[in-house]
Design a protein around this motif. Structure first.
Motif, mmCIF file in Angstrom:
data_model
loop_
_atom_site.group_PDB
_atom_site.id
_atom_site.type_symbol
_atom_site.label_atom_id
_atom_site.label_comp_id
_atom_site.label_asym_id
_atom_site.label_seq_id
_atom_site.Cartn_x
_atom_site.Cartn_y
_atom_site.Cartn_z
ATOM 1 N N LYS A 62 0.821 -1.219 0.000
ATOM 2 C CA LYS A 62 0.000 0.000 0.000
ATOM 3 C C LYS A 62 0.852 1.265 0.000
ATOM 4 O O LYS A 62 0.459 2.278 -0.596
ATOM 5 C CB LYS A 62 -0.942 -0.014 1.200
ATOM 6 N N GLN A 72 0.254 -1.075 -9.769
ATOM 7 C CA GLN A 72 -0.693 -1.714 -8.850
ATOM 8 C C GLN A 72 -2.031 -1.949 -9.529
ATOM 9 O O GLN A 72 -2.671 -2.983 -9.294
ATOM 10 C CB GLN A 72 -0.843 -0.884 -7.574
ATOM 11 N N SER A 76 -3.645 -5.613 -10.005
ATOM 12 C CA SER A 76 -5.038 -5.890 -9.616
ATOM 13 C C SER A 76 -5.817 -6.503 -10.764
ATOM 14 O O SER A 76 -6.618 -7.431 -10.561
ATOM 15 C CB SER A 76 -5.729 -4.609 -9.154
ATOM 16 N N ILE A 79 -4.682 -10.145 -11.228
ATOM 17 C CA ILE A 79 -5.209 -10.938 -10.114
ATOM 18 C C ILE A 79 -6.697 -11.222 -10.351
ATOM 19 O O ILE A 79 -7.148 -12.354 -10.186
ATOM 20 C CB ILE A 79 -4.981 -10.226 -8.760
ATOM 21 N N SER A 80 -7.435 -10.199 -10.777
ATOM 22 C CA SER A 80 -8.873 -10.366 -11.047
ATOM 23 C C SER A 80 -9.134 -11.362 -12.156
ATOM 24 O O SER A 80 -10.174 -12.015 -12.178
ATOM 25 C CB SER A 80 -9.504 -9.024 -11.426
ATOM 26 N N GLU A 99 2.607 -8.569 6.150
ATOM 27 C CA GLU A 99 1.514 -9.052 5.302
ATOM 28 C C GLU A 99 0.335 -8.078 5.286
ATOM 29 O O GLU A 99 -0.351 -7.932 4.284
ATOM 30 C CB GLU A 99 1.064 -10.438 5.774
ATOM 31 N N ASP A 101 0.422 -5.032 5.025
ATOM 32 C CA ASP A 101 0.728 -3.922 4.126
ATOM 33 C C ASP A 101 0.489 -4.254 2.648
ATOM 34 O O ASP A 101 0.586 -3.369 1.796
ATOM 35 C CB ASP A 101 2.186 -3.487 4.295
ATOM 36 N N ILE A 103 -1.184 -5.062 -0.972
ATOM 37 C CA ILE A 103 -2.397 -4.661 -1.687
ATOM 38 C C ILE A 103 -3.279 -5.905 -1.845
ATOM 39 O O ILE A 103 -2.803 -7.048 -1.744
ATOM 40 C CB ILE A 103 -2.086 -4.013 -3.057
ATOM 41 N N ALA A 104 -4.545 -5.693 -2.077
ATOM 42 C CA ALA A 104 -5.505 -6.790 -2.157
ATOM 43 C C ALA A 104 -5.103 -7.809 -3.222
ATOM 44 O O ALA A 104 -4.740 -7.447 -4.341
ATOM 45 C CB ALA A 104 -6.897 -6.245 -2.475
ATOM 46 N N GLY A 105 -5.172 -9.069 -2.828
ATOM 47 C CA GLY A 105 -4.952 -10.162 -3.767
ATOM 48 C C GLY A 105 -3.542 -10.695 -3.834
ATOM 49 O O GLY A 105 -3.312 -11.771 -4.376
ATOM 50 N N ARG A 107 -0.423 -12.590 -2.489
ATOM 51 C CA ARG A 107 -0.236 -13.649 -1.488
ATOM 52 C C ARG A 107 1.211 -13.699 -1.027
ATOM 53 O O ARG A 107 2.121 -13.484 -1.816
ATOM 54 C CB ARG A 107 -0.593 -15.015 -2.085
#
Length: 128
Positions: A62, A72, A76, A79-80, A99, A101, A103-105, A107
């Motif tokens: 982030k 980013q 994203s 990932i989507s 972890e 910190d 961004i979504a998705g 791993r």
């Protein structure tokens, strides 16, 4: 004859081979190239994994949202669409992040998570 058969079979090999991108740079142009390269091949049916390590940690946290907003957004999007984006845990820690910190998705990597992607039959690798 055996050589001819082998060569003709290789024409059919690899249509959907997985792609594993080792991304270690935070340089804007190079990181964009790597992600977009993966994005295009993923759209053509190649399962995609992007492994963020070394300086590329900033692309997946982030705190990098301002400088790496385009990267980013592209991460994203992949990932989507089903790509796996893995963060090197040692690199994340070295950079002073956890972890929480990410961004979504994205791993956290482990020998199993990273190894399963890297050593899948037919996987091709590229590094930036």
């Amino acid at each position: 004859m055996t050589l001819l058969i082998s060569l003709s079979l290789s024409v059919f090999a690899g249509a959907n081979d997985p792609l594993f991108i080792n991304l270690s740079t935070d340089e804007l142009h190079r990181s964009t190239m790597a992600i977009n390269f993966g994005k295009h091949h993923s759209a053509n049916g190649h399962p995609l994994t992007i492994f963020l390590n070394d300086k590329a940690v900033m692309l997946g946290v982030k705190a990098g949202a301002t400088k790496f907003s385009d990267q980013q957004q592209a991460l994203s999007e992949v990932i989507s669409s089903g790509a796996l984006v893995i963060m090197c845990p040692m690199c994340l820690k070295q950079a002073g992040f956890t972890e929480a910190d990410l961004i979504a998705g994205v791993r956290i990597g482990s020998p199993k998570v990273t190894g399963d992607a890297l050593f899948k039959d037919g996987t091709k690798t590229m590094s930036w």
